[in-house]
Every structure is written in C-alpha cells, then in structure tokens.
Design a protein around this motif. Structure first.
Motif, PDB file in Angstrom:
ATOM      1  N   PRO A   1     -48.094  18.214 -66.724  1.00 28.01           N
ATOM      2  CA  PRO A   1     -48.163  18.140 -65.256  1.00 28.01           C
ATOM      3  C   PRO A   1     -46.797  18.260 -64.583  1.00 28.01           C
ATOM      4  CG  PRO A   1     -48.538  15.978 -66.241  1.00 28.01           C
ATOM      5  CD  PRO A   1     -48.580  16.969 -67.359  1.00 28.01           C
ATOM      6  N   SER A   2     -45.737  17.783 -65.230  1.00 30.48           N
ATOM      7  CA  SER A   2     -44.408  17.868 -64.608  1.00 30.48           C
ATOM      8  C   SER A   2     -43.939  19.312 -64.501  1.00 30.48           C
ATOM      9  CB  SER A   2     -43.395  17.048 -65.420  1.00 30.48           C
ATOM     10  OG  SER A   2     -43.302  17.535 -66.742  1.00 30.48           O
ATOM     11  N   TRP A   3     -44.453  20.198 -65.359  1.00 29.75           N
ATOM     12  CA  TRP A   3     -44.121  21.619 -65.272  1.00 29.75           C
ATOM     13  C   TRP A   3     -45.014  22.317 -64.254  1.00 29.75           C
ATOM     14  CZ3 TRP A   3     -40.852  24.813 -68.489  1.00 29.75           C
ATOM     15  CH2 TRP A   3     -39.991  24.066 -69.305  1.00 29.75           C
ATOM     16  N   LEU A   4     -46.241  21.857 -64.143  1.00 31.04           N
ATOM     17  CA  LEU A   4     -47.182  22.499 -63.233  1.00 31.04           C
ATOM     18  C   LEU A   4     -46.644  22.521 -61.807  1.00 31.04           C
ATOM     19  CD1 LEU A   4     -49.963  23.730 -62.669  1.00 31.04           C
ATOM     20  CD2 LEU A   4     -50.888  21.409 -62.527  1.00 31.04           C
ATOM     21  N   VAL A   5     -46.004  21.426 -61.386  1.00 26.89           N
ATOM     22  CA  VAL A   5     -45.522  21.358 -60.001  1.00 26.89           C
ATOM     23  C   VAL A   5     -44.263  22.190 -59.789  1.00 26.89           C
ATOM     24  CG1 VAL A   5     -46.503  19.067 -59.657  1.00 26.89           C
ATOM     25  CG2 VAL A   5     -44.153  19.268 -60.455  1.00 26.89           C
ATOM     26  N   ARG A   6     -43.659  22.676 -60.869  1.00 28.50           N
ATOM     27  CA  ARG A   6     -42.428  23.452 -60.729  1.00 28.50           C
ATOM     28  C   ARG A   6     -42.656  24.956 -60.873  1.00 28.50           C
ATOM     29  NH1 ARG A   6     -40.531  18.683 -63.443  1.00 28.50           N
ATOM     30  NH2 ARG A   6     -38.869  17.685 -62.235  1.00 28.50           N
ATOM     31  N   ILE A   7     -43.869  25.356 -61.203  1.00 31.10           N
ATOM     32  CA  ILE A   7     -44.157  26.771 -61.399  1.00 31.10           C
ATOM     33  C   ILE A   7     -44.809  27.319 -60.140  1.00 31.10           C
ATOM     34  CG2 ILE A   7     -45.419  28.468 -62.765  1.00 31.10           C
ATOM     35  CD1 ILE A   7     -45.234  26.548 -65.127  1.00 31.10           C
TER      36      ILE A   7
ATOM     37  N   GLU B   1     -51.298  20.143 -52.660  1.00 32.07           N
ATOM     38  CA  GLU B   1     -51.654  19.540 -53.950  1.00 32.07           C
ATOM     39  C   GLU B   1     -50.421  19.383 -54.830  1.00 32.07           C
ATOM     40  OE1 GLU B   1     -54.594  20.298 -57.798  1.00 32.07           O
ATOM     41  OE2 GLU B   1     -54.722  21.610 -56.044  1.00 32.07           O
ATOM     42  N   SER B   2     -49.519  20.381 -54.791  1.00 34.24           N
ATOM     43  CA  SER B   2     -48.293  20.304 -55.588  1.00 34.24           C
ATOM     44  C   SER B   2     -47.438  19.118 -55.151  1.00 34.24           C
ATOM     45  CB  SER B   2     -47.505  21.606 -55.445  1.00 34.24           C
ATOM     46  OG  SER B   2     -46.301  21.544 -56.163  1.00 34.24           O
ATOM     47  N   ALA B   3     -47.309  18.927 -53.838  1.00 36.76           N
ATOM     48  CA  ALA B   3     -46.500  17.815 -53.332  1.00 36.76           C
ATOM     49  C   ALA B   3     -47.109  16.471 -53.718  1.00 36.76           C
ATOM     50  CB  ALA B   3     -46.370  17.924 -51.816  1.00 36.76           C
ATOM     51  N   ALA B   4     -48.439  16.354 -53.628  1.00 41.80           N
ATOM     52  CA  ALA B   4     -49.111  15.096 -53.979  1.00 41.80           C
ATOM     53  C   ALA B   4     -48.942  14.782 -55.463  1.00 41.80           C
ATOM     54  CB  ALA B   4     -50.588  15.179 -53.610  1.00 41.80           C
ATOM     55  N   LEU B   5     -49.083  15.809 -56.310  1.00 39.10           N
ATOM     56  CA  LEU B   5     -48.929  15.604 -57.747  1.00 39.10           C
ATOM     57  C   LEU B   5     -47.492  15.225 -58.085  1.00 39.10           C
ATOM     58  CD1 LEU B   5     -50.109  15.685 -60.586  1.00 39.10           C
ATOM     59  CD2 LEU B   5     -49.692  18.160 -60.633  1.00 39.10           C
ATOM     60  N   ARG B   6     -46.539  15.850 -57.409  1.00 36.49           N
ATOM     61  CA  ARG B   6     -45.126  15.541 -57.648  1.00 36.49           C
ATOM     62  C   ARG B   6     -44.825  14.067 -57.350  1.00 36.49           C
ATOM     63  NH1 ARG B   6     -40.846  19.296 -57.624  1.00 36.49           N
ATOM     64  NH2 ARG B   6     -42.261  20.816 -56.696  1.00 36.49           N
ATOM     65  N   ARG B   7     -45.400  13.568 -56.238  1.00 36.78           N
ATOM     66  CA  ARG B   7     -45.175  12.160 -55.873  1.00 36.78           C
ATOM     67  C   ARG B   7     -45.813  11.203 -56.868  1.00 36.78           C
ATOM     68  NH1 ARG B   7     -46.261  14.318 -50.658  1.00 36.78           N
ATOM     69  NH2 ARG B   7     -48.444  13.642 -50.820  1.00 36.78           N
ATOM     70  N   ALA B   8     -46.917  11.624 -57.467  1.00 35.54           N
ATOM     71  CA  ALA B   8     -47.655  10.734 -58.368  1.00 35.54           C
ATOM     72  C   ALA B   8     -47.076  10.699 -59.778  1.00 35.54           C
ATOM     73  CB  ALA B   8     -49.126  11.168 -58.423  1.00 35.54           C
ATOM     74  N   LEU B   9     -46.245  11.673 -60.126  1.00 32.76           N
ATOM     75  CA  LEU B   9     -45.749  11.762 -61.494  1.00 32.76           C
ATOM     76  C   LEU B   9     -44.664  10.722 -61.761  1.00 32.76           C
ATOM     77  CD1 LEU B   9     -45.460  15.627 -62.027  1.00 32.76           C
ATOM     78  CD2 LEU B   9     -47.044  14.069 -63.164  1.00 32.76           C
ATOM     79  N   PRO B  10     -44.712  10.055 -62.904  1.00 37.69           N
ATOM     80  CA  PRO B  10     -43.623   9.138 -63.273  1.00 37.69           C
ATOM     81  C   PRO B  10     -42.415   9.937 -63.746  1.00 37.69           C
ATOM     82  CG  PRO B  10     -45.235   9.283 -65.046  1.00 37.69           C
ATOM     83  CD  PRO B  10     -45.797  10.082 -63.907  1.00 37.69           C
ATOM     84  N   ALA B  11     -41.284   9.276 -63.798  1.00 31.69           N
ATOM     85  CA  ALA B  11     -40.071   9.929 -64.305  1.00 31.69           C
ATOM     86  C   ALA B  11     -40.252  10.248 -65.785  1.00 31.69           C
ATOM     87  CB  ALA B  11     -38.863   9.017 -64.103  1.00 31.69           C
TER      88      ALA B  11
END
Length: 674
Positions: free
Chosen positions: A220-226, A234-244
C-alpha cells in the motif's frame, strides 16, 4: 524480399511495382493507398498500429475521414481472403487501430533501420527466449543487456518483447510487460522512478483494478506513490492512514507486490538505461533477484558500458555479485556483424555498388545505431532507392561519399536543419524539457498554445522520426498535455547541446516555471525535476529549496543515499549565494536534514557523519541556536563512542551537558546525557 523484387510474407507475395498481391489461390490487384496501408502494417506486424498513425503515414498532407481508412482495410482483408468476424491475419483493435499477425512480419528495405538492426542478433534473441521459457516455469530470471552506446540493446529488447508479446507466438505464453526507463538527472535520480513508471504503465494496459487490488494488499505504501492508479482523494486518504515504514519493509513489500502480479501471468519487468538508475532501484533489483521461492518473473535491463555514469560502479557491483552466484545472466551485445550483412538483411536480394560497404563502414565502424541512421538518411535524401524491376539499388558510391556527414552528430544536426523554423524551434525547446517532456511546458516556454505544439510534435514523430508519443497523462496528474519522448538519447543530447548558453538558461527558467505552475500545491512531487531546471537556469536559491524537498521525499521512501546526494547538490549551490545569516541558517537546515540520511546509509562510525555534524555545530554556535547544538552534540557523542574515540567523546559529552543546562533541560533528561 525475394530476388525478383517481390515481398514474401506468410503464404503471400506482394509485387509492389505492379501492385499485385499473390496468394495461393488467386492474384489480386491493389489500389495504391491500400498497398501503402499493407506495407505500413507489414513493417509493424505483431504490433497495434493506431488509426491516426496510419492516416498520417499514408495520407500525410491530406485531411481524410476515418471512413477512407476503413475502406482500405476492408479491401485489404478481401485481398488476403480474411474475415473480420474470424480474423486470421488482420485484427481490428476496437477504437484504437489495426494489428497484422506477427507471423507475417517482413523488413521493408526503404523503411527505418530499426527493424533491420536486429539482423544478425539471432543468438542473443535465442538467449532471451530461453530465459523467458525458464521464467514461465517459475524460475525467476535476471538478464542484463550490456554494450556501448548505439550497439542495439534497446532494439534487441524491443524485438524480443515484440515477438514474445504477439498472441500465440511464443511457447512460454504471452507475458505482461512492465516497461520503465531511467532518465538522466542532476545528482541522484528520483528514487524508484523507473519502477513506478513500469507499474503505472502496467496499470493502464491491464485492468487497473487487478494491479490496484494487489498493491493495496501487498504494497500500500507504493500504491499511493504511483501516479494514475488511484483517484486523488482515495490516494490522499490512504496516505494518511498508512503507518510509517522502514526502508527494508518498503523494499520487501514492493517485491512481494511484483511477484503477486506475476502469479496469474508471466511478467517481464523491463528497465531501460540502468546506467542512469538511482541506487534505490538497483537495491530493489538485487532483492528481487535474491528472493527465494518460485516466481514467473523475468527482470530485463539494459546498461551502457564503456562510459562513466554515477550509477555505473553500483550496477557493476550488483551484476558481479549476481553473476558470481549464478543469479543473473549478462548478454554482452557485440558490434553488428559486418556492414555487408546488415545491407543484405535490409536490402535482401538487391545488387549494390562494390564501394558502398567500405564507405559505410568507414563512416560508422559498424555501430548499429550509426549504420541504421546513416542508411535512413541516405534513403530520405534520395541517394538510395530501390529498383524492384532490376533487383538493384539506385545508388552510386561517389554520391554516398559526398553526402555522408563525417559523424552521427553532424547527421542529426543536418536533419534538424532541414526542418522548418517552427518544427526546429519546438524540437530544440523540447530538448530542455528532457528526454521525456510535456507539451504544456514547451508551449509555455515558446509562448504558444498547446494544440499548435502538439500538432508539431505529431509531425516530428510521424513524419521526421525525432520523437515518439509516450502516452496520455495519468488521471490523477495535473493537466500537462501530451507526453512525448525523443526517439534516442543521442537526438536529445545533440539538440540540447547546440542551444546557445543564454537561450538554454532562459528556456530552463520558463520550463521550470510552467511545471511549477501546472503542479501547483503538488509541486513537491516533482521537486527533483524542478530543482534541476532551476539550477540550470541559474536560479540557485529556488534550486536549493527544491533539492531540499526532493531529499525529504526520498528519505520518506527509504532512499537515503539519494536524499544525501540531493542535499549535497543543494549545499554546493548555497556556496554560490551571498554569505549572511539567512544563507547560514539555510545551510544549517540542510546539514541537519542530511545527518539522519547519512546515518541510515553508512552508520555512526563513518567519517562523513562526524564531519556533517561538526559543520552543523559550528553554524549552530554562530547563529546562537542551542537546540541545533544539542542535536549535533548528541549525534557526535554517539559517533565518537561508536568509533571507540573515548577521549574526544568525553569532551563532546561535557559540552552536551553544558548546553542542556543552559537551555534548562529537566534533571532527568540531563542525567541521561551524562
């Protein structure tokens, strides 16, 4: 081509002089335009040819409706004895174009030398085919095509992928192909950029939901960067939800994601120009190569040898380690077989003047790119023609010697000078945008409208061969217009280098401003590209800001080596600015960002870490910044102890406690500093 000047393909034979198509049961006369459509499709057999490309190639200076093309295709199908509903030879690709079966491929001697450049490459093609077969059985493969510039690495890879991708043409099955290209940039390349590009392209050619679902689960951390795979919200929401995530976890997750994509269908990950790669991409390749377990995956990369590039040492180290453990295969692409063999392949069955081979070899030394481009030039200039009736080339060696430029650079410049003023201005301005560029930035730099620039780029692609269309903008990207690419890196280099320095600097500023405006609040996503433009424009303060932002983004991806290189670039530019409190504070900020990136790359024991914090400490003292002093002293204390330099470490620790007391740290924290 046969000795009588006819063109043989599959069960058919075309007599172009008489416009007759011979098939086993009949001979059919073709109209001139129908024959031209057939010749164009033959040169691209196995590939989908867009309707617009056919219209531009067959009716270059006439505005005709799509109905005219449809009529020609219907006539061609009837001549081939084909049926549109159960097509064997000529397939309609809905809303796109047409595809002639790959088994009908034939090299047209007056066509571009790209196809003919694979003459004599059968041993290398067999090696690639064998690697694909092994990958299809679940044994992951890594293959590097290496050789000097212009030797034919990309042409070889394209020929292999083209015939592997033709439905039913390969015993291993039709593979998915994810293609990414490393692009030359100042400093480090954008971390993982070619891999992002490859997966983004795959997501646009395969049902996107499949790729998105796999990456959402595995990476998922790559999905928001592609770009292009998720809507912006949806990309912004997923980015906020991802842990470091740690760098190691990010690498492992994308490796698992790529392997998961390959579970349902054989996958070729093709990364072009690895000599320009960022270190993060090479680390990912290494991980994919070393992972255990089956994977229907072929990693294919090209690398230019014989020249010094920033990534060359790292690539060589990677390749040597993998070769040592038999975990990769290197195919060294040799110089093309003698010029005579090339000419025999391109002008099969045609007599030629005796001195032609010697003249061409003297000018090209057998380099495939130089040779193919030189013959293209001779065909375009009219020095070479084909007399099908007499089965010979219409040429005189003396004419060739007089027409051939002394080197390829001169030939490219000669072709550029033959363009009209508007075409040449667009092409030279585009070179400032990079090998890959957007029509919007070229239009802004020229003060023109985007539609005019795109029409000119289309002519430069379809009629003159300088450019290729590189696809549409991904849905979640800003509206940047059409995307184009120089057909070869040497075209870009020659056109860029011939710009006058003042004009080049001005154009970089205009292109940088256009891109920054287009990206708006998201400009940080292309910070490295913007930093490069502003540095070349002489806008050093702006370039420093964007190198800093590029470093922060790289570190967030775990690409700490690239982050350090961006910061080094920024620090170098800062030295050119007027010294003062503001520039010193900026330098301190960059050094404080550089410290953690260095630590993650080389550890506390490295001299570079101590040197970085010593510089930062001097600046922090001069600026009266006790918090920065505290951070620097803490890092230096740990570094000295790690290196076993106890005496120096004790002196640093005493100063650390003194600064802590001065800023009023609570006693429990002071106790930890002792």
């Amino acid at each position: 081509m046969t000795g009588d000047g006819n063109i043989a393909f599959g069960p058919f034979r075309l007599d172009p002089a008489r416009r007759l198509l011979h098939r086993p049961d009949a001979t059919v006369a073709l109209r001139p335009k129908t024959q031209q459509v057939l010749l164009l499709l033959l040169r691209r057999a196995g590939s989908v040819v867009a309707k617009d490309e056919i219209l531009a190639g067959v009716w270059p200076d006439v505005a005709v409706s799509e109905y005219v093309l449809t009529t020609c295709v219907s006539e061609l199908r009837a001549a081939l004895g084909d049926d549109a509903r159960r097509a064997r030879f000529l397939v309609t690709v809905h809303r796109t174009g047409y595809q002639l079966d790959a088994g009908l491929a034939v090299a047209d001697p007056t066509a571009s030398g790209e196809a003919a450049a694979i003459v004599g490459r059968e041993p290398e093609l067999r090696q690639l085919d064998a690697a694909l077969q092994r990958a299809a059985r679940g044994a992951r493969q890594v293959v590097f095509l290496t050789g000097e510039m212009g030797i034919g690495k990309t042409t070889l890879a394209a020929a292999f992928l083209g015939r592997a991708g033709a439905a039913g043409a390969h015993a291993a099955g039709t593979p998915l192909v994810a293609h990414g290209q490393c692009i030359e940039q100042f400093g480090a390349g954008e971390p993982y950029m070619p891999v992002f590009e490859a997966i983004a392209r795959l997501g646009r050619t395969r049902p996107p939901a499949e790729v998105v679902d796999i990456l959402r689960l595995r990476a998922p951390s790559w999905l928001v960067r592609i770009p292009g795979l998720l809507p912006a919200e949806e990309s912004a929401a997923l980015r906020r939800a991802l842990p470091a995530e740690t760098r190691e976890h990010m690498l492992r997750s994308i490796a698992e994601g790529i392997e998961a994509i390959a579970e349902s269908q054989l996958l070729v990950l093709f990364l072009e120009d690895l000599h320009l790669s960022d270190h993060a991409t090479l680390e990912l390749l290494n991980l994919l190569a070393l992972r255990r377990g089956p994977a229907r995956l072929l990693l294919l990369g090209t690398f230019r040898s014989g020249e010094e590039f920033p990534a060359a040492t790292a690539f060589r180290s990677l390749a040597q380690q993998l070769l040592l453990h038999r975990q990769c295969e290197e195919i060294v692409v040799p110089p093309l077989s003698p010029v005579a063999t090339y000419l025999d392949g391109r002008f099969a069955g045609l007599d030629r003047p005796g001195d032609l081979v010697g003249t061409l070899h003297e000018r090209t030394e057998g380099n495939p790119l130089f040779l193919a481009r030189l013959v293209d030039f001779l065909v375009e200039s009219g020095a070479v023609g084909v007399d099908h009736g007499a089965a010979r080339l219409r040429i005189q060696a003396a004419d060739v010697a007089g027409l051939v430029p002394a080197n390829l650079r001169a030939m490219i410049e000669q072709r550029a000078d033959a363009l009209d003023d508007a075409e040449r201005e667009v092409l030279e301005t585009a070179s400032v945008g990079g090998i890959l560029f957007w029509s919007s930035s070229v239009a802004a730099a020229l003060g023109s409208d985007r539609e005019t620039v795109e029409k000119t780029c289309a002519r430069l692609a379809r009629r003159h061969g300088f450019l290729v269309e590189a696809g549409e903008t991904a849905p979640d990207l800003p509206d940047l217009g059409g995307r184009y690419e120089f057909r070869h890196a040497l075209y870009h280099q020659v056109l860029y280098e011939r710009l006058e320095p003042t004009r080049r600097q001005r154009l970089h500023r205009l292109v940088g401003d256009a891109l920054r405006t287009a990206w708006g609040a998201r400009a940080d996503e292309v910070a490295a590209e913007l930093a490069s433009h502003f540095e070349r424009a002489g806008e050093h303060a702006l370039a420093v800001d964007f190198y800093d932002k590029a470093a922060i983004a790289a570190a967030a991806r775990g690409a700490n080596r690239e982050a350090t290189q961006y910061l080094d670039r920024g620090l170098g530019l800062l030295a050119r600015l007027v010294d003062g409190p503001e520039s010193r504070q900026r330098r301190l900020d960059l050094l404080m960002t550089r410290g953690p990136a260095l630590l993650a790359s080389v550890g506390y024991g490295d001299d570079a870490v101590v040197g970085n914090y010593e510089q930062a400490l001097d600046l922090a003292r001069g600026l009266g910044n006790p918090l920065a002093q505290l951070s620097c002293l803490l890092a230096m204390s740990i570094a000295r102890q790690t290196r076993g330099d106890l005496e120096a470490g004790e002196a640093v620790a005493r100063e650390l406690v003194g600064v802590g007391e001065a800023i009023g740290l609570p006693p429990p924290l002071l106790a930890q500093l002792h």
